[in-house]
Design a protein around this motif. Structure first.
Motif, PDB file in Angstrom:
ATOM      1  N   GLU A  87       1.655  -0.366  -1.923  1.00 35.25           N
ATOM      2  CA  GLU A  87       1.701  -0.075  -0.493  1.00 35.25           C
ATOM      3  C   GLU A  87       1.851  -1.375   0.283  1.00 35.25           C
ATOM      4  O   GLU A  87       1.278  -2.393  -0.085  1.00 35.25           O
ATOM      5  CB  GLU A  87       0.388   0.615  -0.094  1.00 35.25           C
ATOM      6  N   TYR A  88       2.602  -1.336   1.364  1.00 34.44           N
ATOM      7  CA  TYR A  88       2.786  -2.525   2.204  1.00 34.44           C
ATOM      8  C   TYR A  88       3.237  -3.738   1.379  1.00 34.44           C
ATOM      9  O   TYR A  88       2.536  -4.740   1.291  1.00 34.44           O
ATOM     10  CB  TYR A  88       1.501  -2.868   2.978  1.00 34.44           C
ATOM     11  N   LEU A  89       4.375  -3.605   0.745  1.00 34.16           N
ATOM     12  CA  LEU A  89       4.905  -4.713  -0.067  1.00 34.16           C
ATOM     13  C   LEU A  89       5.739  -5.637   0.826  1.00 34.16           C
ATOM     14  O   LEU A  89       6.835  -5.283   1.249  1.00 34.16           O
ATOM     15  CB  LEU A  89       5.767  -4.152  -1.213  1.00 34.16           C
ATOM     16  N   SER A  90       5.179  -6.814   1.119  1.00 34.48           N
ATOM     17  CA  SER A  90       5.926  -7.759   1.963  1.00 34.48           C
ATOM     18  C   SER A  90       7.024  -8.421   1.140  1.00 34.48           C
ATOM     19  O   SER A  90       6.958  -8.456  -0.096  1.00 34.48           O
ATOM     20  CB  SER A  90       4.990  -8.837   2.520  1.00 34.48           C
ATOM     21  N   MET A  91       8.009  -8.979   1.846  1.00 37.71           N
ATOM     22  CA  MET A  91       9.103  -9.673   1.159  1.00 37.71           C
ATOM     23  C   MET A  91       8.544 -10.810   0.298  1.00 37.71           C
ATOM     24  O   MET A  91       8.947 -10.978  -0.850  1.00 37.71           O
ATOM     25  CB  MET A  91      10.087 -10.243   2.182  1.00 37.71           C
ATOM     26  N   ASN A 100      -2.565  -5.575  -6.274  1.00 36.70           N
ATOM     27  CA  ASN A 100      -3.535  -5.697  -5.180  1.00 36.70           C
ATOM     28  C   ASN A 100      -3.677  -7.118  -4.647  1.00 36.70           C
ATOM     29  O   ASN A 100      -4.394  -7.352  -3.686  1.00 36.70           O
ATOM     30  CB  ASN A 100      -4.924  -5.205  -5.626  1.00 36.70           C
ATOM     31  N   TRP A 101      -3.040  -8.073  -5.286  1.00 37.46           N
ATOM     32  CA  TRP A 101      -3.124  -9.456  -4.803  1.00 37.46           C
ATOM     33  C   TRP A 101      -2.324  -9.578  -3.514  1.00 37.46           C
ATOM     34  O   TRP A 101      -1.283  -8.937  -3.377  1.00 37.46           O
ATOM     35  CB  TRP A 101      -2.545 -10.426  -5.830  1.00 37.46           C
ATOM     36  N   ASN A 102      -2.779 -10.440  -2.603  1.00 38.16           N
ATOM     37  CA  ASN A 102      -1.935 -10.657  -1.428  1.00 38.16           C
ATOM     38  C   ASN A 102      -0.985 -11.828  -1.696  1.00 38.16           C
ATOM     39  O   ASN A 102      -1.110 -12.526  -2.706  1.00 38.16           O
ATOM     40  CB  ASN A 102      -2.776 -10.860  -0.158  1.00 38.16           C
TER      41      ASN A 102
END
Length: 209
Positions: A24-28, A133-135
């Protein structure tokens, strides 16, 4: 452009599709780091990467420039008159985050597992399980660790000074083969994979004529 991009474009697009379907919410930034981790792991375990993309040594870690330029700048590579794009596999969602534009990836099509072998499918699953789950900051730190390929390249070319001056991008590429140079079996596997891709590329180019 990354080696064999025209042959591997569908795989690259599907990997990004898989990552964005499962995270979810996978940033570039996070997507680019995971793409690198997938290729680096594959090299260590099988002798060759999955995508054969060219990763440049930037301040924030290794970056597949082709993919960055397409997602961030809409710069699409043309090869033999065909556009090589990941745009048919993912949608981009641009969110304004305190004045900074952040790009998030969303899946556009269904993931095509038919183009991957079992090892590759397992690797995608494990990567999401382990790093999903890592940012982005955690991933950047992880790839900056001492003795990482990024770290070695930075040391080798004195890039700390370059980055300290506010420069963020370099043209140095990550040399994956350094990871397997002491392993004759993996080195042979790498050579065989490369020869197979070169042959495929020649056939594809010949077919275009």
């Amino acid at each position: 452009m990354g080696m064999y991009r025209s042959i591997n474009n569908e795989k690259i697009g599907n990997i990004l599709n898989y990552l964005s379907s499962n995270i979810e919410y996978l940033s570039m930034t996070k997507a680019l780091k995971l793409l690198y981790i997938i290729d680096e792991t594959s090299i260590k375990e099988t002798g060759s990467p999955i995508t054969w993309l060219d990763y440049k040594v930037w301040e924030m870690g290794p970056v597949a420039v082709d993919i960055y330029n397409e997602i961030k700048r809409n710069e699409i590579i043309c090869y033999q008159g065909n556009e090589l794009t990941v745009g048919e596999y993912i949608d981009l969602n641009i969110i304004d985050n305190e004045g900074r534009q952040e790009i998030y990836l969303k899946p556009k099509t269904n993931f095509n597992d038919k183009i991957f072998n079992q090892y590759e499918l397992n690797l995608l699953e494990i990567t999401v399980f382990k790093f999903g789950n890592w940012n982005a900051q955690d991933l950047i730190k992880y790839l900056h660790e001492e003795n990482s390929l990024w770290h070695k390249t930075v040391k080798q070319h004195n890039l700390e000074e370059f980055f300290a001056k506010g420069q963020r991008k370099t043209n140095y590429s990550i040399e994956f083969t350094e990871l397997i140079q002491d392993d004759p079996i993996l080195s042979l596997a790498n050579k065989a994979a490369q020869e197979a891709l070169e042959f495929q590329q020649r056939l594809a180019d010949y077919g275009e004529k």
